[in-house]
Design a protein around this motif. Structure first.
Motif, PDB file in Angstrom:
ATOM      1  N   VAL A  92      -3.568   8.918 -22.930  1.00 55.51           N
ATOM      2  CA  VAL A  92      -4.335   7.734 -23.306  1.00 55.51           C
ATOM      3  C   VAL A  92      -4.403   6.851 -22.060  1.00 55.51           C
ATOM      4  O   VAL A  92      -3.369   6.468 -21.515  1.00 55.51           O
ATOM      5  CB  VAL A  92      -3.663   6.958 -24.455  1.00 55.51           C
ATOM      6  CG1 VAL A  92      -4.545   5.773 -24.867  1.00 55.51           C
ATOM      7  CG2 VAL A  92      -3.387   7.862 -25.644  1.00 55.51           C
ATOM      8  N   VAL A  93      -5.621   6.562 -21.612  1.00 57.72           N
ATOM      9  CA  VAL A  93      -5.817   5.769 -20.399  1.00 57.72           C
ATOM     10  C   VAL A  93      -6.337   4.394 -20.806  1.00 57.72           C
ATOM     11  O   VAL A  93      -7.425   4.282 -21.390  1.00 57.72           O
ATOM     12  CB  VAL A  93      -6.844   6.467 -19.463  1.00 57.72           C
ATOM     13  CG1 VAL A  93      -7.043   5.666 -18.188  1.00 57.72           C
ATOM     14  CG2 VAL A  93      -6.402   7.888 -19.141  1.00 57.72           C
ATOM     15  N   GLU A  94      -5.548   3.360 -20.530  1.00 60.26           N
ATOM     16  CA  GLU A  94      -5.956   1.998 -20.930  1.00 60.26           C
ATOM     17  C   GLU A  94      -6.661   1.308 -19.764  1.00 60.26           C
ATOM     18  O   GLU A  94      -6.109   1.174 -18.682  1.00 60.26           O
ATOM     19  CB  GLU A  94      -4.708   1.207 -21.344  1.00 60.26           C
ATOM     20  CG  GLU A  94      -5.007  -0.206 -21.784  1.00 60.26           C
ATOM     21  CD  GLU A  94      -3.730  -0.938 -22.209  1.00 60.26           C
ATOM     22  OE1 GLU A  94      -2.916  -0.358 -22.962  1.00 60.26           O
ATOM     23  OE2 GLU A  94      -3.537  -2.072 -21.754  1.00 60.26           O
ATOM     24  N   THR A  95      -7.894   0.882 -20.017  1.00 67.89           N
ATOM     25  CA  THR A  95      -8.655   0.172 -18.974  1.00 67.89           C
ATOM     26  C   THR A  95      -8.636  -1.325 -19.288  1.00 67.89           C
ATOM     27  O   THR A  95      -8.229  -1.738 -20.365  1.00 67.89           O
ATOM     28  CB  THR A  95     -10.133   0.618 -18.944  1.00 67.89           C
ATOM     29  OG1 THR A  95     -10.768   0.157 -20.145  1.00 67.89           O
ATOM     30  CG2 THR A  95     -10.251   2.124 -18.829  1.00 67.89           C
ATOM     31  N   MET A  96      -9.134  -2.117 -18.354  1.00 73.33           N
ATOM     32  CA  MET A  96      -9.335  -3.538 -18.665  1.00 73.33           C
ATOM     33  C   MET A  96     -10.564  -3.662 -19.571  1.00 73.33           C
ATOM     34  O   MET A  96     -11.229  -2.668 -19.862  1.00 73.33           O
ATOM     35  CB  MET A  96      -9.484  -4.347 -17.389  1.00 73.33           C
ATOM     36  CG  MET A  96      -8.137  -4.648 -16.739  1.00 73.33           C
ATOM     37  SD  MET A  96      -8.277  -5.886 -15.440  1.00 73.33           S
ATOM     38  CE  MET A  96      -6.549  -6.116 -15.013  1.00 73.33           C
ATOM     39  N   ALA A 106     -14.496   0.870 -20.409  1.00 73.36           N
ATOM     40  CA  ALA A 106     -13.986   2.049 -21.124  1.00 73.36           C
ATOM     41  C   ALA A 106     -15.141   2.994 -21.438  1.00 73.36           C
ATOM     42  O   ALA A 106     -15.040   4.206 -21.219  1.00 73.36           O
ATOM     43  CB  ALA A 106     -13.275   1.622 -22.405  1.00 73.36           C
ATOM     44  N   LEU A 107     -16.254   2.436 -21.911  1.00 71.57           N
ATOM     45  CA  LEU A 107     -17.379   3.289 -22.314  1.00 71.57           C
ATOM     46  C   LEU A 107     -17.979   4.016 -21.115  1.00 71.57           C
ATOM     47  O   LEU A 107     -18.076   5.244 -21.098  1.00 71.57           O
ATOM     48  CB  LEU A 107     -18.457   2.450 -23.018  1.00 71.57           C
ATOM     49  CG  LEU A 107     -19.701   3.232 -23.456  1.00 71.57           C
ATOM     50  CD1 LEU A 107     -19.343   4.293 -24.483  1.00 71.57           C
ATOM     51  CD2 LEU A 107     -20.769   2.303 -24.027  1.00 71.57           C
ATOM     52  N   LEU A 139     -12.487   4.318 -26.868  1.00 73.00           N
ATOM     53  CA  LEU A 139     -12.277   3.245 -27.864  1.00 73.00           C
ATOM     54  C   LEU A 139     -12.611   1.903 -27.226  1.00 73.00           C
ATOM     55  O   LEU A 139     -12.146   1.597 -26.117  1.00 73.00           O
ATOM     56  CB  LEU A 139     -10.833   3.286 -28.362  1.00 73.00           C
ATOM     57  CG  LEU A 139     -10.427   4.643 -28.961  1.00 73.00           C
ATOM     58  CD1 LEU A 139      -8.942   4.670 -29.282  1.00 73.00           C
ATOM     59  CD2 LEU A 139     -11.252   4.976 -30.209  1.00 73.00           C
ATOM     60  N   ILE A 140     -13.403   1.113 -27.928  1.00 75.21           N
ATOM     61  CA  ILE A 140     -13.914  -0.143 -27.343  1.00 75.21           C
ATOM     62  C   ILE A 140     -13.656  -1.321 -28.287  1.00 75.21           C
ATOM     63  O   ILE A 140     -13.549  -1.132 -29.506  1.00 75.21           O
ATOM     64  CB  ILE A 140     -15.435  -0.016 -27.030  1.00 75.21           C
ATOM     65  CG1 ILE A 140     -16.235   0.359 -28.286  1.00 75.21           C
ATOM     66  CG2 ILE A 140     -15.677   1.000 -25.920  1.00 75.21           C
ATOM     67  CD1 ILE A 140     -17.746   0.379 -28.085  1.00 75.21           C
ATOM     68  N   ILE A 179      -8.105  10.269 -23.594  1.00 78.52           N
ATOM     69  CA  ILE A 179      -8.662   9.178 -24.410  1.00 78.52           C
ATOM     70  C   ILE A 179      -8.739   7.953 -23.507  1.00 78.52           C
ATOM     71  O   ILE A 179      -7.740   7.586 -22.881  1.00 78.52           O
ATOM     72  CB  ILE A 179      -7.744   8.859 -25.611  1.00 78.52           C
ATOM     73  CG1 ILE A 179      -7.547  10.120 -26.461  1.00 78.52           C
ATOM     74  CG2 ILE A 179      -8.305   7.703 -26.434  1.00 78.52           C
ATOM     75  CD1 ILE A 179      -6.592   9.930 -27.626  1.00 78.52           C
ATOM     76  N   VAL A 180      -9.906   7.359 -23.413  1.00 84.78           N
ATOM     77  CA  VAL A 180     -10.022   6.119 -22.627  1.00 84.78           C
ATOM     78  C   VAL A 180     -10.160   4.966 -23.622  1.00 84.78           C
ATOM     79  O   VAL A 180     -11.062   4.972 -24.466  1.00 84.78           O
ATOM     80  CB  VAL A 180     -11.234   6.166 -21.669  1.00 84.78           C
ATOM     81  CG1 VAL A 180     -11.386   4.834 -20.952  1.00 84.78           C
ATOM     82  CG2 VAL A 180     -11.063   7.285 -20.644  1.00 84.78           C
TER      83      VAL A 180
END
Ligand code: F6P
Length: 371
Positions: A185-189, A197-198, A210-211, A238-239
């Motif tokens: 699972v990669v968590e973006t700002m 993320a998108l 996931l947004i 998963i972003v």
């Protein structure tokens, strides 16, 4: 020849593209040939640390050197190659209801002889700029935020460089995820908007995205993962945006601290999800938070070019006396809009046309419509 002093500052979170914009404001304002055509000799001073610099500078005292940097072509010559902001930044809000220093800022702008102020920032920094412009300060805005959520512009400085960071990180994670048959699972700002993320997830081919604009069901995430494994997937990426949340849940914050603009520091959705996936599917799952890596590093080609165009356009507005505006990109053309149009409802992902709510992923039709 007339003379005019321009001030420039960067506020809010830093990102790639700020230094190129500063460089091109300076180069365009100081251009000798253009000075003759304009019959005006411009001078540019940088204000250090965003609005905090204008709160804390004491033009009659000894700290001017600490907060004011004279900028010339030689000084900014190489700046477009570097990330961050060489002027420094802060999240200081001069209109903070608990500590309103806006009058001090106005007084300091006048005492420093600033006749036009270029403000490079996102919604918070430009919100302050708008209020100052309403009381007669000559302001021109330049949009920046890796979240790309400012209304009124199709682009904000820093976004494309941040996407490159996401893609590079996922490319690296794929080999280790594949070797161990793990889920990552990669968590973006992306506090309110899911653009990073998108578009990051689309660019790197993430299995799920996931947004914040669409609350997800944990059960559905787990079902999709199990289905993927049934169809032969060995590992999944998963972003997720930091602001994404499960149905019925709330955003996850790192702590309760709130900045001068009322924002919490988000973070933790990635680890939360990894835990839920592990316990719901039994599949080995790890999480990683990309955090400020997305804001760091040298600007990509696009951010250098957009920084240049936005910087030049900002000076065009000053030369034309067209204040209270923000430069903006619309349908691939650089233009300008009233500052207040950049401060309305945030520019969010349109879930009906840009997101696949069934597969938690990017859209699968662009020119047509199914059904
Ligand atoms: O506002 C832009 C942003 O990148 C958000 O996505 C993020 O929540 C925030 O900055 C974090 O900023 P900092 O940790 O620098 O306060």
């Amino acid at each position: 020849m007339k003379r005019c002093r321009i001030g420039i500052l960067t506020g809010g979170g830093d990102c790639a593209g700020l230094n190129p914009a500063i460089k091109w404001v300076v180069k365009t304002a100081l251009d000798r040939r253009l000075a003759l055509e304009r019959d005006t000799q411009y001078e540019v001073i940088g204000i250090r640390n965003g609005w905090r610099g204008l709160v804390e500078v004491n033009p009659d005292g000894s700290n001017v050197d600490k907060y004011v940097v004279p900028l010339d072509e030689e000084k900014v010559r190489t700046w477009d190659r570097y990330g961050g902001t060489n002027l420094g930044t802060s999240r200081t809000n001069p209109y903070d209801p608990n500590n309103d220093c806006s009058r001090r800022v106005i007084r300091n702008i006048e005492s420093l002889g600033i006749e036009a102020l270029v403000v490079i920032g996102g919604e918070d920094t430009l919100g302050v700029a708008h209020k100052l412009s309403q009381v007669g300060i000559n302001i021109v805005g330049i949009p920046k935020t890796i979240d790309k959520d400012l209304p009124g512009t199709d682009y904000t400085l820093g976004f494309e460089t941040a996407l490159d960071v996401i893609v590079e990180a996922v490319d690296r994670l794929r080999t280790t995820a594949g070797s161990h048959e793990r889920i990552f699972v990669v968590e973006t700002m992306g506090r309110h908007s899911g653009w990073l993320a998108l578009e990051g997830g689309e660019s790197c081919g993430a299995f799920l995205i996931l947004i914040p604009e669409y609350d997800f069901s944990i059960e559905k995430v787990n079902e999709l993962l199990i289905e993927g494994r049934r169809h032969g997937a060995r590992y999944e990426i998963i972003v997720t945006a930091e602001g994404a949340k499960p149905i019925g849940g709330t955003e996850i914050a790192r702590d309760e601290k709130i900045d001068g603009f009322g924002h919490k520091t988000l973070g933790g959705i990635g680890e939360f999800l990894a835990w839920e996936i592990r316990s719901g599917t039994g599949l080995e799952t790890r999480s990683i938070v990309l955090s400020h890596l997305q804001r760091g590093g040298a600007p990509c080609a696009y951010d250098r070019r957009m920084g240049r165009y936005f910087g030049i356009a900002a000076v065009d507005l000053i030369v034309g006396g067209d204040f209270g505006k923000m430069v903006s990109l619309r349908r691939n053309e650089v233009t300008a809009i009233p500052l207040e149009d950049a401060l309305g409802k945030l520019n969010l992902v349109d879930v009906t046309t840009q997101y696949d709510v069934e597969r938690y992923n990017g859209r699968r039709t662009i020119l047509g419509r199914y059904g």
